[in-house]
Design an enzyme around this catalytic site. Structure first.
Site, mmCIF file in Angstrom:
data_model
loop_
_atom_site.group_PDB
_atom_site.id
_atom_site.type_symbol
_atom_site.label_atom_id
_atom_site.label_comp_id
_atom_site.label_asym_id
_atom_site.label_seq_id
_atom_site.Cartn_x
_atom_site.Cartn_y
_atom_site.Cartn_z
ATOM 1 C CB CYS A 77 -15.666 20.982 124.787
ATOM 2 S SG CYS A 77 -16.382 20.531 123.194
ATOM 3 C CG ASN A 105 -21.344 18.440 121.715
ATOM 4 O OD1 ASN A 105 -22.488 18.116 121.437
ATOM 5 N ND2 ASN A 105 -20.501 17.582 122.222
ATOM 6 C CB CYS A 160 -13.015 19.387 118.847
ATOM 7 S SG CYS A 160 -13.004 20.262 117.278
ATOM 8 N NE ARG A 161 -11.870 21.453 123.981
ATOM 9 C CZ ARG A 161 -11.855 22.481 124.798
ATOM 10 N NH1 ARG A 161 -10.953 22.556 125.750
ATOM 11 N NH2 ARG A 161 -12.733 23.460 124.668
ATOM 12 C CB SER A 162 -17.546 17.332 124.626
ATOM 13 O OG SER A 162 -18.154 18.062 123.605
ATOM 14 C CG ASP A 218 -10.484 23.841 121.212
ATOM 15 O OD1 ASP A 218 -10.602 22.990 120.308
ATOM 16 O OD2 ASP A 218 -11.266 24.793 121.340
#
Length: 158
Positions: free
Chosen positions: A10, A13, A15-17, A125
């Site tokens: 993302c 690096n 939150c999402r990933s 996100d």
């Protein structure tokens, strides 16, 4: 067959990933897949930092501990050392394509393309949201993690 290795990417690096890494790590363990798993960001301003506390809490609510993860920036070597690199949105996928060296061997793709009916969609996100936004992100990455684990198992990565 070589061992599978998966990198989730993302922007920062945090939150999402990290959530995708955690969800896939849990699913790969459940399915007894022998796979290397990591995450990174196209931007490096959070390098060395743990995931966002809200991401940690969302993963924890789902029985997954991501507290040991640390943010890092994608490198050109990642394109040769990972078999699969999945971006969490189209902007990061475009950034990965621009960064990829000529001798890249990793398969690049959009994470939700693995889930029938979600092709072309981004994992939202949650950074500017609240706990419910992080929970929604978890649901997306968990769904994709299941699809990816099944795909790798079907391809013989055990």
């Amino acid at each position: 067959m070589a061992k599978a290795s998966v990198l989730f990417v993302c922007l920062g690096n945090i939150c999402r990933s990290p959530l995708a890494e955690g969800a896939f790590r849990a699913e790969a363990q459940r399915m007894q897949l022998d796979v290397l798993i990591d995450s990174a960001g196209t931007g490096g301003w959070h390098a060395g930092e743990p995931p966002d506390p809200r991401a940690i809490a969302a993963a924890r609510r789902n029985g997954v501990d991501i507290t040991r993860q640390r943010a890092r920036k994608v490198t050109k070597d990642d394109f040769r050392s990972f078999t699969h690199i999945y971006a969490l949105d189209e902007t990061n996928l475009s950034g990965l394509r621009a960064l990829a060296p000529r001798d890249a061997t990793a398969e690049l793709g959009l994470l939700l393309d693995l889930v029938p009916g979600y092709e072309g969609k981004a994992v939202a996100d949650p950074y500017y949201g609240d706990a419910s936004d992080f929970d929604a992100t978890w649901r997306d990455v968990e769904m994709a993690a299941r699809a990816l684990a099944q795909r790798l198992a079907h391809q013989g990565y055990r």
